[in-house]
Structure formats: structure tokens, C-alpha cells
Scaffold this motif. Structure first.
Motif, mmCIF file in Angstrom:
data_model
loop_
_atom_site.group_PDB
_atom_site.id
_atom_site.type_symbol
_atom_site.label_atom_id
_atom_site.label_comp_id
_atom_site.label_asym_id
_atom_site.label_seq_id
_atom_site.Cartn_x
_atom_site.Cartn_y
_atom_site.Cartn_z
ATOM 1 N N LYS A 40 0.229 8.253 21.633
ATOM 2 C CA LYS A 40 -1.161 7.813 21.508
ATOM 3 C C LYS A 40 -1.349 7.107 20.170
ATOM 4 C CE LYS A 40 -2.966 11.456 24.500
ATOM 5 N NZ LYS A 40 -1.656 11.717 25.101
ATOM 6 N N ARG A 41 -1.667 5.801 20.237
ATOM 7 C CA ARG A 41 -1.864 5.012 19.029
ATOM 8 C C ARG A 41 -3.117 5.466 18.282
ATOM 9 N NH1 ARG A 41 0.321 -0.198 18.525
ATOM 10 N NH2 ARG A 41 -0.943 -0.240 16.628
ATOM 11 N N VAL A 42 -3.075 5.385 16.962
ATOM 12 C CA VAL A 42 -4.245 5.687 16.142
ATOM 13 C C VAL A 42 -4.577 4.453 15.299
ATOM 14 C CG1 VAL A 42 -3.706 8.145 16.045
ATOM 15 C CG2 VAL A 42 -2.862 6.635 14.243
ATOM 16 N N LYS A 43 -5.767 4.416 14.747
ATOM 17 C CA LYS A 43 -6.182 3.276 13.941
ATOM 18 C C LYS A 43 -5.379 3.213 12.642
ATOM 19 C CE LYS A 43 -10.931 2.992 15.655
ATOM 20 N NZ LYS A 43 -12.368 3.055 15.292
ATOM 21 N N THR A 44 -5.307 2.020 12.101
ATOM 22 C CA THR A 44 -4.617 1.812 10.831
ATOM 23 C C THR A 44 -5.636 1.735 9.706
ATOM 24 O OG1 THR A 44 -2.828 0.600 11.907
ATOM 25 C CG2 THR A 44 -3.084 0.284 9.537
ATOM 26 N N LYS A 73 1.909 0.999 11.565
ATOM 27 C CA LYS A 73 1.418 1.481 12.857
ATOM 28 C C LYS A 73 1.554 3.000 12.878
ATOM 29 C CE LYS A 73 2.924 -2.619 15.440
ATOM 30 N NZ LYS A 73 3.815 -3.103 16.531
ATOM 31 N N GLY A 74 0.536 3.679 13.425
ATOM 32 C CA GLY A 74 0.579 5.133 13.510
ATOM 33 C C GLY A 74 0.348 5.609 14.925
ATOM 34 N N TYR A 120 1.965 17.735 18.756
ATOM 35 C CA TYR A 120 1.736 16.301 18.584
ATOM 36 C C TYR A 120 2.201 15.882 17.187
ATOM 37 C CZ TYR A 120 -0.709 15.961 23.003
ATOM 38 O OH TYR A 120 -0.997 15.964 24.343
ATOM 39 N N LYS A 121 3.350 15.215 17.158
ATOM 40 C CA LYS A 121 3.908 14.739 15.897
ATOM 41 C C LYS A 121 3.154 13.500 15.420
ATOM 42 C CE LYS A 121 8.237 14.312 17.256
ATOM 43 N NZ LYS A 121 9.708 14.200 17.310
ATOM 44 N N SER A 122 2.851 13.477 14.132
ATOM 45 C CA SER A 122 2.221 12.292 13.522
ATOM 46 C C SER A 122 3.322 11.395 12.964
ATOM 47 C CB SER A 122 1.286 12.716 12.392
ATOM 48 O OG SER A 122 0.298 13.597 12.875
ATOM 49 N N ILE A 123 3.340 10.140 13.406
ATOM 50 C CA ILE A 123 4.392 9.210 12.975
ATOM 51 C C ILE A 123 3.764 7.921 12.459
ATOM 52 C CG2 ILE A 123 6.424 7.900 13.689
ATOM 53 C CD1 ILE A 123 6.905 10.030 15.838
ATOM 54 N N LEU A 124 4.228 7.485 11.299
ATOM 55 C CA LEU A 124 3.795 6.221 10.719
ATOM 56 C C LEU A 124 5.003 5.301 10.595
ATOM 57 C CD1 LEU A 124 1.298 4.813 9.205
ATOM 58 C CD2 LEU A 124 2.599 5.354 7.138
ATOM 59 N N LYS A 125 4.897 4.112 11.169
ATOM 60 C CA LYS A 125 5.964 3.109 11.050
ATOM 61 C C LYS A 125 5.491 2.009 10.125
ATOM 62 C CE LYS A 125 8.884 -0.028 13.725
ATOM 63 N NZ LYS A 125 9.188 -0.569 15.074
ATOM 64 N N GLN A 126 6.191 1.872 8.997
ATOM 65 C CA GLN A 126 5.784 0.911 7.982
ATOM 66 C C GLN A 126 6.498 -0.433 8.193
ATOM 67 O OE1 GLN A 126 3.545 -0.395 6.051
ATOM 68 N NE2 GLN A 126 3.389 1.505 4.799
ATOM 69 N N THR A 127 5.796 -1.520 7.862
ATOM 70 C CA THR A 127 6.388 -2.856 7.981
ATOM 71 C C THR A 127 7.350 -3.139 6.824
ATOM 72 O OG1 THR A 127 5.919 -5.209 8.155
ATOM 73 C CG2 THR A 127 4.489 -3.931 6.715
ATOM 74 N N ASN A 128 8.353 -3.949 7.091
ATOM 75 C CA ASN A 128 9.257 -4.453 6.049
ATOM 76 C C ASN A 128 9.001 -5.928 5.743
ATOM 77 O OD1 ASN A 128 10.609 -2.053 5.593
ATOM 78 N ND2 ASN A 128 12.107 -2.439 7.214
ATOM 79 N N LEU A 129 7.956 -6.489 6.373
ATOM 80 C CA LEU A 129 7.677 -7.914 6.184
ATOM 81 C C LEU A 129 7.047 -8.190 4.822
ATOM 82 C CD1 LEU A 129 6.291 -8.814 9.733
ATOM 83 C CD2 LEU A 129 8.592 -9.237 8.801
ATOM 84 N N PHE A 130 6.334 -7.218 4.282
ATOM 85 C CA PHE A 130 5.763 -7.360 2.947
ATOM 86 C C PHE A 130 5.617 -5.965 2.351
ATOM 87 C CE2 PHE A 130 2.308 -7.260 6.044
ATOM 88 C CZ PHE A 130 1.503 -6.251 5.558
ATOM 89 N N ASP A 131 5.330 -5.933 1.051
ATOM 90 C CA ASP A 131 5.236 -4.656 0.345
ATOM 91 C C ASP A 131 4.078 -4.726 -0.632
ATOM 92 O OD1 ASP A 131 6.047 -2.067 -0.243
ATOM 93 O OD2 ASP A 131 7.276 -2.723 -1.937
ATOM 94 N N LEU A 132 3.139 -3.799 -0.523
ATOM 95 C CA LEU A 132 1.980 -3.777 -1.411
ATOM 96 C C LEU A 132 2.369 -3.096 -2.722
ATOM 97 C CD1 LEU A 132 -0.775 -2.862 1.196
ATOM 98 C CD2 LEU A 132 -0.190 -5.116 0.303
ATOM 99 N N SER A 133 2.406 -3.873 -3.781
ATOM 100 C CA SER A 133 2.955 -3.364 -5.041
ATOM 101 C C SER A 133 2.032 -2.384 -5.754
ATOM 102 C CB SER A 133 3.272 -4.542 -5.969
ATOM 103 O OG SER A 133 2.083 -5.260 -6.263
ATOM 104 N N PHE A 134 0.726 -2.396 -5.449
ATOM 105 C CA PHE A 134 -0.200 -1.559 -6.211
ATOM 106 C C PHE A 134 0.051 -0.064 -6.014
ATOM 107 C CE2 PHE A 134 -2.476 -1.860 -2.166
ATOM 108 C CZ PHE A 134 -2.946 -0.571 -2.002
ATOM 109 N N ARG A 135 0.787 0.300 -4.997
ATOM 110 C CA ARG A 135 1.052 1.717 -4.745
ATOM 111 C C ARG A 135 2.059 2.298 -5.740
ATOM 112 N NH1 ARG A 135 4.620 1.804 0.825
ATOM 113 N NH2 ARG A 135 5.302 3.830 0.054
ATOM 114 N N TYR A 136 2.828 1.425 -6.401
ATOM 115 C CA TYR A 136 3.925 1.896 -7.257
ATOM 116 C C TYR A 136 3.472 2.104 -8.702
ATOM 117 C CZ TYR A 136 6.707 0.392 -3.270
ATOM 118 O OH TYR A 136 7.224 0.236 -2.002
#
Length: 466
Positions: free
Chosen positions: A95-99, A107-108, A435-451
Motif C-alpha cells: 500500500k503506497r503512502v504519500k511522500t 517512495k514509501g 505491515y512493514k514500513s519501507i522507504l525507497k530513496q532516489t539516486n538521481l539527486f541528493d539533497l545536501s541540506f540533510r548532511y
């Protein structure tokens, strides 16, 4: 009447069954939708082939007529299987959830997975249906299952053991028959989920045992389920539906109306209508009626006889000790201090309390443990809303009894002292799934502010997260 012999299971044998099931589960065989569907179809075929034997066993153990046994036990099992087969593919899909804005590019989803090996402990009052209904959910979710039927209904227990044993390998589904010692051994096992149906007292024991191993549980318990008949109710129709709900399986139903709260102005009319409904359904001498059920054993029969000393008998009160039968009985002039009002009655005895102020009824019910069910008979939408919003209970009906349990589209379960968790239909699948919660992160770009190395990022983070 000879009783079926019960195999004496030893603790090492029980340990071996659980070990086998856990090993089989890790093979991933139970995970595919096609496998689950095949097992549900196999279970339905097993029930169909054993249908006459099941009905005969229910008659031997509880004196249930074919009509009552089929509608309240076997028929409900068919309905659950049919619905599950129809909807299973949809239920198993992630079951997809909002991002969230902070997670742009990802995608979650929630991915249901089986718990593993589950333990199902069933009661004696609906000894077939209350094994099979949770078992259907366990199979649908992809688990293996160890099943403990009630020893108080030995003929049904034996049929269940034979039915499962003939159609399924013990490494997948296994029936363990026996009494207290077997139950104690089962509760020591490192299963992955426990589903228990029974009394509140035993439910506490189950929960304590599960807590020692941090095993999740569903507890389907009981309690004193009230039935309120307000002054604007359709009294004759209410009486028929109350008699139906209270005296099915001679009151040995966890969601049976346990006691009546009736408005003083309609009490005489309701009592007369209940008498007429009892005689319409069961004749003037129900104890002699073959299709009228019996109390499960002498211990429960004597417990119920003691309640007849409380208040005054308004109607009924006859019994046959040798047959363990008690006629539908109305008790008048009872109080909350009487023994009949201390515990769930679980028999064909209906105490009647009267009221003038509905708020006093609500206050009194709320001052006792939360009931498994509640029934309200009134034509007023305002009164209906007032009762259902002011009292906590597991589930119930407005202008009916019992029927909320018969639809697979409503979850069935208790609250507080009447239980935790729910099942039926999709809710059974959910109960036996994590119900496992799974997040699939993109490799197309990377948001640097998290680091940590990012500069001047606080303002941006505040704008995104506020």
C-alpha cells in the motif's frame, strides 16, 4: 455416549511441532498468493467433505440443531473463505503512502508480511467456527498455525483434528488436543503470534505468558453486554430480536445480551412480548424440545442454577439436570449486588433492570468493565447517538442483536476487559500480518541540506518543516 479418545501430547512433541512449523515457514513456501489461495480452497473442500460429521459433533457436544449449527458455525466459515478468496490478491498488495516534502524523490509503502508460526486457542461455545475463522486469516496472511480446540467439546475437537490432519501436513497446520497441561505447554512455545478466544480470566493468563516472550496477542474475551430498550422502541420487534440473540446456543454466546435495561413505561409490554417470542421459537416447554440446546457440562449447569436464586423468576426457570437444559428465564427485581450481575452469565438467564433516566443507565454501564457488545433499541437518532457515543464497547447493533458479528465487512473485537484486537474479513488478514514500513530513496539527486557539512541550512530546514 462414548467420548472420543484424545491423544496425550507431551511437551517435547509440542516443541517439535512448533520447531517443524518454524522451519517450514522459513522455506518461504507459504508466502505466495497462489499457495495461500490453494490452502483456503483445500480448507473449504475439507469442511464440505466433513460437513455432516461437523453438524453431528455439534449436536453431541452442545445439542445444536442442524439449522443453528450450520448458520452460526459452518455457514459463517464458508462465507469467510469465499470473501477471502475473492479479495486476497488485493489485500496482499503493498500500500503506497504519500511522500513528505522533506523526502522528495523517495517512495514509501506498507508491505504486509506474515508473523510466522501462530497459535490459535479456541473456546467451546462455538467450537468449530471460532477455530476456523481466525485460521482463515492466518492462512490468508501466509502463516503456519498450531490450533488448540476446546477439550470441553471433545467431539468437535476430534473432528477438527481429523479434518486438519487429513488435508494438511503438521509442518503447516497442526491440531493439538488436550486440557490445561497442553495449554500451559503451548503457551511456553516461541510462537510469533497468539490468538485467544475465551474468558477474561484465562485471557489474563495468556497475556502474561505472551509478555514473557514479547509475543503479540489478540484476545477475544467477553463481559456483561447490555441491552437497552428505550420508551420509543418497537417493542414487539425488539422482543423477537432480543430472544433471538439471548437464547441462541442457550445463551452461551460471548456477545449475547447479558442483561436488559428497559424503560419503566414499556417494561410490561416488553416482558409479555418476550414471553410470546420464546414460545413462538421454542414452544411452551423448551427443555423437552430436542432442537433446544444444552449447557456444555455439569459445572456450568450448576453455576447457572445458582443464579436462579437471585431476584424473582418472572418467566421460565424450569430445567432438566440429566440433560443439562435450562429453559429461557427472565429474572426480575435484581440488583448489581446480586451474583447474577457480577460476572458474564453465559446461559439462558436474562435479568431485567428498569430505568426512567437514560443518563443513569449510561453512568452505571460506564462504571463497570467495558462490554464486548451493546444493543440499543430506539427509533430516535438522538438517543442512538447518545448511547453509542457515551459508552465504550467492542461492537454492537442498533435495533438488533448479534448481527454485527455476521458481516465480514465489520471488524469484531473487544475493548478493555472485553479484549484487544479484531478480526473477520480483511481485518483477519490484518490481524495476522505485520505491515512493514519501507522507504525507497532516489539516486538521481541528493539533497545536501540533510548532511552535517551543509552551510546555512537552518533557514531552509525551517521553511520546509514548519
Amino acid at each position: 455416549m462414548s467420548l472420543p479418545l484424545v491423544r496425550e501430547w507431551t511437551e517435547p512433541e509440542i516443541e517439535e511441532i512448533v520447531k517443524m512449523q518454524k522451519q517450514y515457514y522459513t522455506s518461504m513456501e507459504t508466502r505466495s498468493v497462489s499457495f495461500r489461495r490453494a490452502q483456503l480452497q483445500r480448507l473449504k473442500e475439507a469442511v464440505k467433505r466433513s460437513e455432516e460429521e461437523i453438524l453431528a459433533a455439534l449436536y453431541k457436544d452442545l445439542n445444536k440443531s442442524d439449522v443453528e449449527a450450520f448458520t452460526s458455525e459452518v455457514g459463517l466459515v464458508y462465507q469467510e473463505i469465499n470473501l477471502t478468496l475473492k479479495r486476497l490478491k488485493k489485500w496482499t498488495k503493498p500500500k503506497r503512502v504519500k511522500t513528505a516534502l522533506t523526502h522528495i524523490g523517495s517512495k514509501g509503502w506498507l508491505q504486509p508480511e506474515p508473523y510466522g508460526t501462530v497459535l490459535i486457542i479456541a473456546p467451546w461455545n462455538y467450537p468449530f467456527q471460532l477455530v476456523m475463522a481466525p485460521l482463515i486469516g492466518a492462512i490468508a496472511a501466509g502463516n503456519t498455525a498450531v490450533i488448540k480446540p476446546s477439550e470441553l467439546t471433545p467431539h468437535v475437537s476430534k473432528i477438527i483434528a481429523k479434518l486438519i490432519g487429513d488435508f494438511f501436513a503438521p509442518s503447516y497446520l497442526a491440531v493439538i488436543e488436550g486440557g490445561l497441561e497442553v495449554s500451559q505447554s503451548l503457551l511456553k512455545q516461541p510462537v510469533d503470534y497468539i490468538f485467544f478466544t475465551g474468558s477474561t480470566g484465562v485471557g489474563k493468563v495468556v497475556m502474561e505468558a505472551a509478555a514473557k516472550q514479547l509475543i503479540p496477542v489478540t484476545l477475544e474475551l467477553g463481559g456483561k453486554s447490555p441491552c437497552i430498550v428505550h420508551k420509543d422502541a418497537n417493542v414487539k420487534l425488539a422482543a423477537k430480536r432480543i430472544v433471538f440473540g439471548k437464547f441462541m446456543n442457550v445463551g452461551q454466546t460471548c456477545i449475547a445480551p447479558d442483561y436488559l435495561y428497559v424503560h419503566r413505561s414499556v417494561k410490561p409490554e416488553l416482558v409479555q412480548a418476550i414471553r410470546e417470542a420464546v414460545e413462538l421459537f421454542y414452544g411452551t416447554d423448551p427443555v423437552q424440545l430436542d432442537r433446544y440446546g444444552k449447557i456444555v457440562n455439569g459445572k456450568h449447569f450448576n453455576r447457572l442454577l445458582a443464579y436462579l436464586k437471585d431476584g424473582s423468576i418472572l418467566y421460565g426457570g424450569t430445567y432438566n439436570e440429566s440433560l443439562h437444559k435450562i429453559a429461557p428465564t427472565l429474572l426480575d427485581k435484581v440488583s448489581w449486588a446480586d451474583s447474577v450481575m457480577q460476572d458474564e452469565i453465559f446461559g439462558p438467564i436474562l435479568p431485567i433492570l428498569e430505568y426512567e433516566d437514560l443518563q443513569e443507565v449510561i453512568h452505571t454501564i460506564n462504571s463497570h468493565p467495558k462490554p464486548l457488545a451493546l444493543y440499543a433499541f430506539t427509533d430516535s437518532p438522538e438517543i442512538q447517538e447518545r448511547i453509542t457515543s457515551s459508552i465504550s464497547f467492542g461492537g454492537g447493533c442498533i435495533n438488533d442483536t448479534l448481527m454485527h458479528i455476521a458481516t465480514p465487512h465489520l471488524p469484531f473485537g473487544g475493548v478493555g476487559g472485553s479484549g484487544m484486537g479484531s478480526y473477520h474479513g480483511e481485518y483477519s488478514f490484518q490481524t495476522f500480518s505485520h505491515y512493514k514500513s519501507i522507504l525507497k530513496q532516489t539516486n538521481l539527486f541528493d539533497l545536501s541540506f540533510r548532511y552535517p557539512s551543509s552551510k546555512n541550512k537552518l533557514g531552509l530546514i525551517k521553511r520546509i518543516m514548519k
